[in-house]
Design a protein around this motif. Sequence first.
Motif, PDB file in Angstrom:
ATOM      1  N   PHE A  29       0.840  -1.185   0.000  1.00 38.52           N
ATOM      2  CA  PHE A  29       0.000   0.000   0.000  1.00 38.52           C
ATOM      3  C   PHE A  29       0.881   1.242   0.000  1.00 38.52           C
ATOM      4  O   PHE A  29       1.806   1.342   0.788  1.00 38.52           O
ATOM      5  CB  PHE A  29      -0.912   0.022   1.230  1.00 38.52           C
ATOM      6  N   PRO A  30       0.584   2.197  -0.861  1.00 36.73           N
ATOM      7  CA  PRO A  30       1.357   3.435  -0.872  1.00 36.73           C
ATOM      8  C   PRO A  30       1.320   4.119   0.495  1.00 36.73           C
ATOM      9  O   PRO A  30       0.290   4.145   1.156  1.00 36.73           O
ATOM     10  CB  PRO A  30       0.649   4.303  -1.917  1.00 36.73           C
ATOM     11  N   ASN A  31       2.438   4.625   0.917  1.00 38.33           N
ATOM     12  CA  ASN A  31       2.574   5.371   2.181  1.00 38.33           C
ATOM     13  C   ASN A  31       2.356   4.534   3.431  1.00 38.33           C
ATOM     14  O   ASN A  31       2.211   5.080   4.508  1.00 38.33           O
ATOM     15  CB  ASN A  31       1.625   6.582   2.200  1.00 38.33           C
ATOM     16  N   ARG A  32       2.307   3.212   3.310  1.00 36.18           N
ATOM     17  CA  ARG A  32       2.142   2.350   4.490  1.00 36.18           C
ATOM     18  C   ARG A  32       3.301   1.377   4.628  1.00 36.18           C
ATOM     19  O   ARG A  32       3.281   0.526   5.515  1.00 36.18           O
ATOM     20  CB  ARG A  32       0.844   1.558   4.401  1.00 36.18           C
ATOM     21  N   GLY A  33       4.243   1.444   3.721  1.00 30.94           N
ATOM     22  CA  GLY A  33       5.350   0.500   3.791  1.00 30.94           C
ATOM     23  C   GLY A  33       4.867  -0.908   3.538  1.00 30.94           C
ATOM     24  O   GLY A  33       4.034  -1.150   2.678  1.00 30.94           O
ATOM     25  N   ASP A  34       5.355  -1.837   4.313  1.00 32.32           N
ATOM     26  CA  ASP A  34       4.979  -3.241   4.148  1.00 32.32           C
ATOM     27  C   ASP A  34       3.841  -3.665   5.072  1.00 32.32           C
ATOM     28  O   ASP A  34       3.555  -4.844   5.192  1.00 32.32           O
ATOM     29  CB  ASP A  34       6.197  -4.133   4.410  1.00 32.32           C
ATOM     30  N   ALA A  35       3.188  -2.707   5.726  1.00 27.19           N
ATOM     31  CA  ALA A  35       2.121  -3.033   6.670  1.00 27.19           C
ATOM     32  C   ALA A  35       0.926  -3.646   5.948  1.00 27.19           C
ATOM     33  O   ALA A  35       0.530  -3.192   4.889  1.00 27.19           O
ATOM     34  CB  ALA A  35       1.680  -1.791   7.428  1.00 27.19           C
ATOM     35  N   SER A  36       0.357  -4.681   6.527  1.00 32.19           N
ATOM     36  CA  SER A  36      -0.857  -5.280   5.969  1.00 32.19           C
ATOM     37  C   SER A  36      -2.067  -4.720   6.706  1.00 32.19           C
ATOM     38  O   SER A  36      -1.932  -4.063   7.737  1.00 32.19           O
ATOM     39  CB  SER A  36      -0.806  -6.802   6.093  1.00 32.19           C
ATOM     40  N   LEU A  37      -3.242  -4.959   6.167  1.00 27.99           N
ATOM     41  CA  LEU A  37      -4.466  -4.489   6.806  1.00 27.99           C
ATOM     42  C   LEU A  37      -4.823  -5.392   7.970  1.00 27.99           C
ATOM     43  O   LEU A  37      -4.752  -6.615   7.869  1.00 27.99           O
ATOM     44  CB  LEU A  37      -5.623  -4.490   5.803  1.00 27.99           C
ATOM     45  N   ASP A  38      -5.245  -4.792   9.072  1.00 34.43           N
ATOM     46  CA  ASP A  38      -5.693  -5.595  10.210  1.00 34.43           C
ATOM     47  C   ASP A  38      -7.190  -5.890  10.070  1.00 34.43           C
ATOM     48  O   ASP A  38      -7.865  -5.381   9.172  1.00 34.43           O
ATOM     49  CB  ASP A  38      -5.373  -4.900  11.535  1.00 34.43           C
ATOM     50  N   GLU A  39      -7.711  -6.717  10.953  1.00 33.50           N
ATOM     51  CA  GLU A  39      -9.108  -7.157  10.889  1.00 33.50           C
ATOM     52  C   GLU A  39     -10.071  -5.970  10.934  1.00 33.50           C
ATOM     53  O   GLU A  39     -11.052  -5.926  10.183  1.00 33.50           O
ATOM     54  CB  GLU A  39      -9.401  -8.117  12.049  1.00 33.50           C
ATOM     55  N   LYS A  40      -9.822  -4.995  11.785  1.00 29.18           N
ATOM     56  CA  LYS A  40     -10.704  -3.828  11.894  1.00 29.18           C
ATOM     57  C   LYS A  40     -10.727  -3.044  10.593  1.00 29.18           C
ATOM     58  O   LYS A  40     -11.790  -2.620  10.141  1.00 29.18           O
ATOM     59  CB  LYS A  40     -10.267  -2.917  13.037  1.00 29.18           C
ATOM     60  N   THR A  41      -9.580  -2.857   9.979  1.00 25.80           N
ATOM     61  CA  THR A  41      -9.521  -2.109   8.724  1.00 25.80           C
ATOM     62  C   THR A  41     -10.245  -2.853   7.616  1.00 25.80           C
ATOM     63  O   THR A  41     -10.969  -2.241   6.822  1.00 25.80           O
ATOM     64  CB  THR A  41      -8.061  -1.831   8.341  1.00 25.80           C
ATOM     65  N   ILE A  42     -10.087  -4.174   7.554  1.00 25.36           N
ATOM     66  CA  ILE A  42     -10.811  -4.979   6.568  1.00 25.36           C
ATOM     67  C   ILE A  42     -12.320  -4.822   6.781  1.00 25.36           C
ATOM     68  O   ILE A  42     -13.070  -4.614   5.828  1.00 25.36           O
ATOM     69  CB  ILE A  42     -10.383  -6.459   6.643  1.00 25.36           C
ATOM     70  N   ASN A  43     -12.765  -4.887   8.038  1.00 26.01           N
ATOM     71  CA  ASN A  43     -14.189  -4.712   8.344  1.00 26.01           C
ATOM     72  C   ASN A  43     -14.668  -3.319   7.950  1.00 26.01           C
ATOM     73  O   ASN A  43     -15.766  -3.165   7.408  1.00 26.01           O
ATOM     74  CB  ASN A  43     -14.448  -4.949   9.829  1.00 26.01           C
ATOM     75  N   ASP A  44     -13.857  -2.297   8.230  1.00 26.77           N
ATOM     76  CA  ASP A  44     -14.228  -0.918   7.895  1.00 26.77           C
ATOM     77  C   ASP A  44     -14.348  -0.720   6.386  1.00 26.77           C
ATOM     78  O   ASP A  44     -15.293  -0.080   5.909  1.00 26.77           O
ATOM     79  CB  ASP A  44     -13.210   0.073   8.463  1.00 26.77           C
ATOM     80  N   ILE A  45     -13.410  -1.258   5.627  1.00 31.08           N
ATOM     81  CA  ILE A  45     -13.453  -1.127   4.167  1.00 31.08           C
ATOM     82  C   ILE A  45     -14.683  -1.850   3.617  1.00 31.08           C
ATOM     83  O   ILE A  45     -15.401  -1.314   2.764  1.00 31.08           O
ATOM     84  CB  ILE A  45     -12.170  -1.663   3.519  1.00 31.08           C
ATOM     85  N   THR A  46     -14.939  -3.051   4.123  1.00 32.55           N
ATOM     86  CA  THR A  46     -16.101  -3.816   3.680  1.00 32.55           C
ATOM     87  C   THR A  46     -17.393  -3.064   3.998  1.00 32.55           C
ATOM     88  O   THR A  46     -18.283  -2.957   3.145  1.00 32.55           O
ATOM     89  CB  THR A  46     -16.115  -5.215   4.324  1.00 32.55           C
ATOM     90  N   ALA A  47     -17.491  -2.516   5.197  1.00 28.67           N
ATOM     91  CA  ALA A  47     -18.687  -1.762   5.582  1.00 28.67           C
ATOM     92  C   ALA A  47     -18.865  -0.531   4.694  1.00 28.67           C
ATOM     93  O   ALA A  47     -19.996  -0.203   4.297  1.00 28.67           O
ATOM     94  CB  ALA A  47     -18.602  -1.345   7.050  1.00 28.67           C
ATOM     95  N   TRP A  48     -17.774   0.144   4.357  1.00 26.61           N
ATOM     96  CA  TRP A  48     -17.864   1.318   3.486  1.00 26.61           C
ATOM     97  C   TRP A  48     -18.379   0.914   2.110  1.00 26.61           C
ATOM     98  O   TRP A  48     -19.252   1.583   1.551  1.00 26.61           O
ATOM     99  CB  TRP A  48     -16.505   2.004   3.378  1.00 26.61           C
ATOM    100  N   LEU A  49     -17.844  -0.174   1.568  1.00 22.76           N
ATOM    101  CA  LEU A  49     -18.298  -0.642   0.260  1.00 22.76           C
ATOM    102  C   LEU A  49     -19.785  -0.989   0.285  1.00 22.76           C
ATOM    103  O   LEU A  49     -20.526  -0.628  -0.626  1.00 22.76           O
ATOM    104  CB  LEU A  49     -17.477  -1.859  -0.189  1.00 22.76           C
ATOM    105  N   ILE A  50     -20.223  -1.668   1.326  1.00 21.77           N
ATOM    106  CA  ILE A  50     -21.638  -2.024   1.467  1.00 21.77           C
ATOM    107  C   ILE A  50     -22.485  -0.757   1.507  1.00 21.77           C
ATOM    108  O   ILE A  50     -23.558  -0.680   0.902  1.00 21.77           O
ATOM    109  CB  ILE A  50     -21.858  -2.898   2.720  1.00 21.77           C
ATOM    110  N   GLY A  51     -21.994   0.268   2.186  1.00 24.27           N
ATOM    111  CA  GLY A  51     -22.711   1.530   2.291  1.00 24.27           C
ATOM    112  C   GLY A  51     -22.802   2.299   0.985  1.00 24.27           C
ATOM    113  O   GLY A  51     -23.628   3.215   0.854  1.00 24.27           O
ATOM    114  N   GLN A  52     -21.992   1.942   0.003  1.00 23.43           N
ATOM    115  CA  GLN A  52     -22.007   2.628  -1.294  1.00 23.43           C
ATOM    116  C   GLN A  52     -23.044   2.061  -2.253  1.00 23.43           C
ATOM    117  O   GLN A  52     -23.266   2.619  -3.322  1.00 23.43           O
ATOM    118  CB  GLN A  52     -20.621   2.551  -1.952  1.00 23.43           C
ATOM    119  N   ARG A  53     -23.680   0.976  -1.863  1.00 23.31           N
ATOM    120  CA  ARG A  53     -24.708   0.389  -2.717  1.00 23.31           C
ATOM    121  C   ARG A  53     -25.869   1.348  -2.878  1.00 23.31           C
ATOM    122  O   ARG A  53     -26.238   2.065  -1.959  1.00 23.31           O
ATOM    123  CB  ARG A  53     -25.217  -0.922  -2.116  1.00 23.31           C
ATOM    124  N   ARG A  54     -26.485   1.316  -4.048  1.00 23.53           N
ATOM    125  CA  ARG A  54     -27.650   2.158  -4.341  1.00 23.53           C
ATOM    126  C   ARG A  54     -28.836   1.255  -4.660  1.00 23.53           C
ATOM    127  O   ARG A  54     -28.688   0.240  -5.328  1.00 23.53           O
ATOM    128  CB  ARG A  54     -27.378   3.059  -5.545  1.00 23.53           C
TER     129      ARG A  54
END
Length: 65
Positions: A29-54
Motif C-alpha cells: 500500500f502506498p505510504n504504508r510500507g509493508d504493513a498489511s491491513l488488520d481485521e478492523k480495517t478490513i471490516n471498515d473497508i467492507t462496511a464502506w463498500l456495502i454503504g455505497q450500494r444504491r
Amino acid sequence: LNLISDQGLRSAVIFGHEEYGMPSYRGPFPNRGDASLDEKTINDITAWLIGQRRTSAEQASEAGQ
C-alpha cells in the motif's frame, strides 16, 4: 456493488484482484510500507463498500428518470 454479496466484498478486500490492480490485504500500500491491513480495517473497508450500494430507486433518480 449490487451484484455481489457482503461476503464477496469482504473476500475481494482480503484476496484482492490483481488483474484490476487491487492488492490483497497484505499490500503493498502506498505510504504504508509493508504493513498489511488488520481485521478492523478490513471490516471498515467492507462496511464502506456495502454503504455505497444504491437501490434501484436511487439509481433511477440519479439517472433523471
